[in-house]
Design an enzyme around this catalytic site. Structure first.
Site, PDB file in Angstrom:
ATOM      1  N   ASN A 171      20.245  83.811  24.396  1.00  0.00           N
ATOM      2  CA  ASN A 171      20.363  84.931  23.448  1.00  0.00           C
ATOM      3  C   ASN A 171      19.024  85.619  23.140  1.00  0.00           C
ATOM      4  OD1 ASN A 171      23.091  83.469  21.490  1.00  0.00           O
ATOM      5  ND2 ASN A 171      23.177  84.929  23.169  1.00  0.00           N
ATOM      6  N   ASP A 190      32.322  83.856  18.942  1.00  0.00           N
ATOM      7  CA  ASP A 190      32.102  85.030  19.787  1.00  0.00           C
ATOM      8  C   ASP A 190      32.860  86.253  19.275  1.00  0.00           C
ATOM      9  OD1 ASP A 190      31.148  86.437  21.941  1.00  0.00           O
ATOM     10  OD2 ASP A 190      32.719  85.765  23.305  1.00  0.00           O
TER      11      ASP A 190
HETATM   12  C1  FPP Z   1      28.286  85.934  19.728  1.00  0.00           C
HETATM   13  O1  FPP Z   1      28.907  87.199  19.542  1.00  0.00           O
HETATM   14  C2  FPP Z   1      27.637  85.548  18.483  1.00  0.00           C
HETATM   15  C3  FPP Z   1      26.315  85.265  18.344  1.00  0.00           C
HETATM   16  C4  FPP Z   1      25.340  85.319  19.456  1.00  0.00           C
HETATM   17  C5  FPP Z   1      25.754  84.918  17.026  1.00  0.00           C
HETATM   18  C6  FPP Z   1      26.600  83.968  16.211  1.00  0.00           C
HETATM   19  C7  FPP Z   1      26.040  83.957  14.865  1.00  0.00           C
HETATM   20  C8  FPP Z   1      26.755  83.972  13.741  1.00  0.00           C
HETATM   21  C9  FPP Z   1      28.228  83.906  13.681  1.00  0.00           C
HETATM   22  C10 FPP Z   1      25.986  84.044  12.483  1.00  0.00           C
HETATM   23  C11 FPP Z   1      26.256  82.909  11.573  1.00  0.00           C
HETATM   24  C12 FPP Z   1      25.613  81.667  11.899  1.00  0.00           C
HETATM   25  C13 FPP Z   1      24.950  80.943  10.989  1.00  0.00           C
HETATM   26  C14 FPP Z   1      24.539  79.561  11.325  1.00  0.00           C
HETATM   27  C15 FPP Z   1      24.582  81.503   9.703  1.00  0.00           C
HETATM   28  P1  FPP Z   1      28.388  88.436  20.372  1.00  0.00           P
HETATM   29  O2  FPP Z   1      27.279  89.078  19.633  1.00  0.00           O
HETATM   30  O3  FPP Z   1      28.047  87.996  21.758  1.00  0.00           O
HETATM   31  O4  FPP Z   1      29.659  89.345  20.360  1.00  0.00           O
HETATM   32  P2  FPP Z   1      30.147  90.297  21.531  1.00  0.00           P
HETATM   33  O5  FPP Z   1      30.497  89.411  22.697  1.00  0.00           O
HETATM   34  O6  FPP Z   1      31.335  90.963  20.934  1.00  0.00           O
HETATM   35  O7  FPP Z   1      29.019  91.244  21.826  1.00  0.00           O
END
Ligand code: FPP
Length: 248
Positions: A76, A28
């Protein structure tokens, strides 16, 4: 700050701590990381993907047996289509490389979640990755994509009901062990430790059944900034916990 005594080859010495067998990570903070730098959110996901590779290798190197990372939840899809598309492109380019990646570390790659929602191209890359890595003998890496724990439990209930109806099992066979075996993580130990970077105190529909006795460590680091030393710190905290599983 050095968290562990360094061994001769300057890798942390884990001999003094109890290593978890299975670690879960809620990756996250990508969006906030990008925002802080005035970049589009997708830049945060790209940086998060680099951290994912680094931490996965590190877990394998130090002898973790199972690692489950939360890459994309069933919720998501509600994000703006631009962000969802950039995540799908990132997964696609990652999976193309991943066919070779992790080979030297003998990592077994598995995807947990409902694959049916992904494009044909992405789905076949997932299957190809699973197929080509299944006979390796290293760490098992579960990548949770279109994963939601409630969705997983609903699908387990449906499959158990169908098996009862078709006389494959009887109602008396239903116990905790059997339910575990109908989940995506069937045959794997429950996570000992779940790490959530970015300072949020939420489980966000991740491994609900499996985390009944899991230790949680929340860290105030955004995922793209997460270092091996942060994992060391989480392991140290985990190792100091007294796990009682409801006993005394
Ligand atoms: C949550 O952070 C993250 C995600 C929804 C995506 C996670 C994906 C990756 C780390 C990419 C790599 C994965 C692979 C398998 C290649 P957020 O976007 O909710 O962050 P925020 O809470 O700060 O908005």
């Amino acid at each position: 700050m050095a968290l562990f005594r360094k061994s001769k080859n300057s890798e942390p010495d884990f001999s003094q701590i109890v290593l978890p067998s299975h670690i879960g990570i809620i990756m996250d903070g990508n969006g906030r990381w990008a925002k802080k730098r005035g970049l589009p959110r997708k830049a945060g996901h790209t940086a998060g993907a680099k951290t994912f590779r680094k931490i996965t290798r590190y877990c394998s190197d130090i002898g973790i047996k199972y690692l489950t990372v939360y890459a994309f939840s069933t919720e998501n899809w509600k994000r703006p289509s631009d962000e969802v598309n950039s995540l799908m492109n990132l997964f696609k380019s990652y999976l193309e490389e991943a066919l070779e990646d992790f080979k030297d570390d003998s990592i077994v790659v598995r995807f947990i979640g409902d694959k049916s929602k992904f494009s044909d191209g992405l789905r076949s890359l997932m299957l190809e990755n699973e197929e080509s890595s299944k006979d390796r003998d290293g760490m098992v890496l579960n990548i949770a994509m279109n994963y939601g724990s409630r969705d997983e439990i609903v699908s387990a209930v449906r499959n158990i009901s169908a098996d009862v109806k078709n006389n494959i099992i009887s109602i008396q066979d239903i116990n905790e062990n059997l339910i575990s075996n109908y989940l995506y993580t069937s045959g794997q130990p429950d996570p000992d430790l779940i790490i959530r970077p970015s300072g949020e105190y939420r489980i966000s529909n991740f491994l609900l059944w499996q985390s009944a006795y899991t230790e949680f460590v929340i860290m105030n680091k955004l995922w793209p900034d997460f270092e091996k030393s942060d994992l060391d710190e989480a392991l140290k905290i985990y190792s100091s916990r007294n796990r009682r599983y409801g006993g005394v």
